[in-house]
Design a protein around this motif. Structure first.
Motif, PDB file in Angstrom:
ATOM      1  N   GLN A  58       0.625  -1.167  -0.123  1.00 25.83           N
ATOM      2  CA  GLN A  58      -0.325  -0.113   0.169  1.00 25.83           C
ATOM      3  C   GLN A  58       0.639   1.622  -0.303  1.00 25.83           C
ATOM      4  O   GLN A  58       0.951   1.995   1.381  1.00 25.83           O
ATOM      5  CB  GLN A  58      -0.919  -0.022   1.012  1.00 25.83           C
ATOM      6  CG  GLN A  58      -2.287   1.700   0.894  1.00 25.83           C
ATOM      7  CD  GLN A  58      -2.892   0.931   1.925  1.00 25.83           C
ATOM      8  OE1 GLN A  58      -3.595  -0.142   1.465  1.00 25.83           O
ATOM      9  NE2 GLN A  58      -3.277   1.566   3.125  1.00 25.83           N
TER      10      GLN A  58
ATOM     11  N   HIS B  33      -5.227  -5.630  -6.370  1.00 25.27           N
ATOM     12  CA  HIS B  33      -4.748  -5.054  -6.099  1.00 25.27           C
ATOM     13  C   HIS B  33      -3.975  -6.173  -6.339  1.00 25.27           C
ATOM     14  O   HIS B  33      -2.649  -6.316  -7.052  1.00 25.27           O
ATOM     15  CB  HIS B  33      -4.912  -3.865  -4.855  1.00 25.27           C
ATOM     16  CG  HIS B  33      -5.136  -3.057  -5.259  1.00 25.27           C
ATOM     17  ND1 HIS B  33      -4.158  -1.749  -4.973  1.00 25.27           N
ATOM     18  CD2 HIS B  33      -5.942  -2.164  -4.638  1.00 25.27           C
ATOM     19  CE1 HIS B  33      -4.491  -0.185  -5.484  1.00 25.27           C
ATOM     20  NE2 HIS B  33      -5.994  -1.015  -4.964  1.00 25.27           N
TER      21      HIS B  33
ATOM     22  N   ARG C 140      -0.869   4.133  -4.292  1.00 21.30           N
ATOM     23  CA  ARG C 140      -1.120   3.129  -4.359  1.00 21.30           C
ATOM     24  C   ARG C 140      -2.629   2.309  -3.343  1.00 21.30           C
ATOM     25  O   ARG C 140      -2.649   1.624  -2.587  1.00 21.30           O
ATOM     26  CB  ARG C 140      -1.380   1.544  -4.832  1.00 21.30           C
ATOM     27  CG  ARG C 140      -0.430   1.387  -6.110  1.00 21.30           C
ATOM     28  CD  ARG C 140       0.111   0.060  -6.993  1.00 21.30           C
ATOM     29  NE  ARG C 140      -0.681  -0.768  -6.719  1.00 21.30           N
ATOM     30  CZ  ARG C 140      -0.822  -1.108  -7.721  1.00 21.30           C
ATOM     31  NH1 ARG C 140      -0.600  -1.035  -9.242  1.00 21.30           N
ATOM     32  NH2 ARG C 140      -1.358  -2.344  -7.615  1.00 21.30           N
TER      33      ARG C 140
ATOM     34  N   SER D 216      -0.416  -6.078  -9.255  1.00 18.82           N
ATOM     35  CA  SER D 216       0.473  -6.955  -8.323  1.00 18.82           C
ATOM     36  C   SER D 216       1.602  -7.341  -9.156  1.00 18.82           C
ATOM     37  O   SER D 216       2.185  -7.433  -9.546  1.00 18.82           O
ATOM     38  CB  SER D 216       0.710  -6.746  -7.291  1.00 18.82           C
ATOM     39  OG  SER D 216       0.060  -7.347  -6.577  1.00 18.82           O
TER      40      SER D 216
ATOM     41  N   MET E  57      -5.807   2.095  -1.585  1.00 17.52           N
ATOM     42  CA  MET E  57      -6.904   1.412  -1.551  1.00 17.52           C
ATOM     43  C   MET E  57      -7.601   1.340  -1.142  1.00 17.52           C
ATOM     44  O   MET E  57      -7.731   2.779   0.133  1.00 17.52           O
ATOM     45  CB  MET E  57      -6.600  -0.692  -1.106  1.00 17.52           C
ATOM     46  CG  MET E  57      -6.027  -1.191  -2.139  1.00 17.52           C
ATOM     47  SD  MET E  57      -5.209  -3.230  -0.999  1.00 17.52           S
ATOM     48  CE  MET E  57      -3.782  -2.443  -0.081  1.00 17.52           C
TER      49      MET E  57
END
Length: 307
Positions: free
Chosen positions: A2, A297, A6, A301, A8
Motif C-alpha cells: 500500500q 490490487h 496505490r 501487482s 486502496m
C-alpha cells in the motif's frame, strides 16, 4: 504493497480519532455546539449525496434538524482540528431523510468510489460501519437489557442492574489470497464463486476462525474450498472493508501442486490462468476483481511482476 500512489479504497483516512478526548462527554458536547464542526448524514448504510453524487457535509450551525432527527450521532474524528460527526437517519423514510439532509439520493459508498478520493471514501465507509454496529447492538448479549452509546459512539454500555457490560465494535477478519502454481510458466488460481455469473473469476477468500492465525486460515481455506495445499504464504497488505465490519488481509501463496478440487458449495469451479490470459480478459472488458477491493490490487501487482 500500500504505497502512497496505490492506496486502496477505504484506506488512507486522515481523521484524528482523538481516543484520549472522546471519552469526555463535555468535550463531545462542546464539539457538537461548535459551528466549525461537520455532520455527515447516512441512511440505512447509504451515503446521502447531492449534485454530482458528492456526499453531503453540513456544518453544525446548519444541522440542528439533522441532529434532532438522528437515531444515533457518532464522533468520527478531527479534521485539521474540526470535529466530524456522522448521524444515522435510518429510522426515517428515505424521502424524509433526503429532505432533512438536503440530498438528491441515497447511494452505497461502493458505487461512489470512482468519484471519491481514497481518504474521503475511507471516512464515509468508517461512518457506515460504525452506525451499522450501533443499530445491531441496542441490547446486551449477556442480560438482554438496553445499551446506550458512550465515548462519542465508540462504545456501548449495558444499562442492566448488576451487569454494566461494555460493548465495542467488532472487526471480522478475512483472508484473501492469490495462489500461484509451482514452476513455470507463472500462473495464478482464480475461482468462480457460488452465485457468480458464468466466466466471472476472482481470487479465493474466507473468514478467519477462532483459534487460528492468519496464515493458518490461508492454508485451511485453500484446502477446504479448492483442495490444494500451499507451501509459502506471504503477507501483501490489508484493507478496511466495513461492509459491515470486515478487515481483508491479503496474501500471496504458492501451491504445493497443480491439482484442484473445488468444494462445489462456495466454489463452483477453479482454474489456473497465465498472465497473458489475464491480460486478454482485461482487454475484453473483464475487470480484475472489484475495482475497490484488495482483490484488484493482488491481481494487478501479480500481473506487473513478470511474464
Amino acid at each position: 504493497m500500500q504505497t502512497e500512489d496505490r492506496i486502496m479504497a477505504y484506506g488512507g483516512g486522515w481523521l484524528d480519532r482523538a481516543g484520549a478526548l472522546r471519552a469526555d462527554p463535555g468535550w463531545i458536547a462542546g464539539r457538537l455546539a461548535d459551528p466549525g464542526s461537520v455532520v455527515l448524514p447516512l441512511w440505512r448504510d447509504r451515503c446521502l449525496v447531492g449534485p454530482d453524487r458528492v456526499p453531503v457535509r453540513r456544518g453544525v450551525a446548519d444541522a440542528a434538524e439533522l441532529l434532532a432527527a438522528a437515531g444515533e450521532t457518532v464522533f468520527l474524528g478531527l479534521d485539521d482540528g474540526a470535529a466530524v460527526f456522522a448521524v444515522d437517519l435510518s429510522a426515517r423514510a428515505e424521502q424524509e431523510a433526503r429532505e432533512l439532509a438536503g440530498a438528491d439520493e441515497a447511494v452505497d459508498v461502493r458505487a461512489l468510489v470512482g468519484g471519491l478520493g481514497p481518504a474521503e471514501a475511507a471516512v464515509q465507509a468508517y461512518a457506515r460501519g460504525l452506525l451499522h454496529w450501533h443499530r445491531g447492538q441496542r441490547y446486551c448479549g449477556g442480560c438482554g437489557a438496553a445499551t446506550v452509546a458512550r465515548d462519542g459512539g465508540h462504545t456501548r454500555s449495558c444499562t442492566g442492574p448488576g451487569c454494566g457490560r461494555l460493548l465495542f465494535p467488532r472487526i471480522e477478519p478475512a483472508i484473501i489470497v492469490l495462489v500461484e502454481a509451482p514452476g513455470t510458466p507463472g500462473r495464478c488460481l482464480l475461482a468462480r464463486h457460488a452465485g457468480a455469473p458464468e466466466g466471472a473469476y476472482s481470487t479465493l477468500a474466507g473468514f478467519v476462525e477462532v483459534g487460528e492465525s492468519l496464515e493458518d486460515a490461508v492454508r485451511r481455506e485453500m484446502a477446504e474450498e479448492a483442495g490444494i495445499s500451499v507451501a509459502e504464504v506471504s503477507y501483501q497488505g490489508s484493507q478496511a472493508w466495513p461492509f459491515p465490519a470486515g478487515l481483508m488481509v491479503g496474501f500471496r501463496a504458492t501451491a504445493a501442486g497443480e491439482e484442484v478440487q473445488v468444494d462445489g458449495v462456495e466454489l463452483l469451479e477453479a482454474r489456473w490462468f497465465t498472465r497473458d490470459e489475464l491480460r486478454e480478459r482485461v482487454a475484453a472488458g473483464r475487470p480484475l476483481g472489484r475495482v475497490d477491493s484488495i482483490d484488484h490490487h493482488l491481481l494487478g501487482s501479480w500481473l506487473a511482476a513478470g511474464d
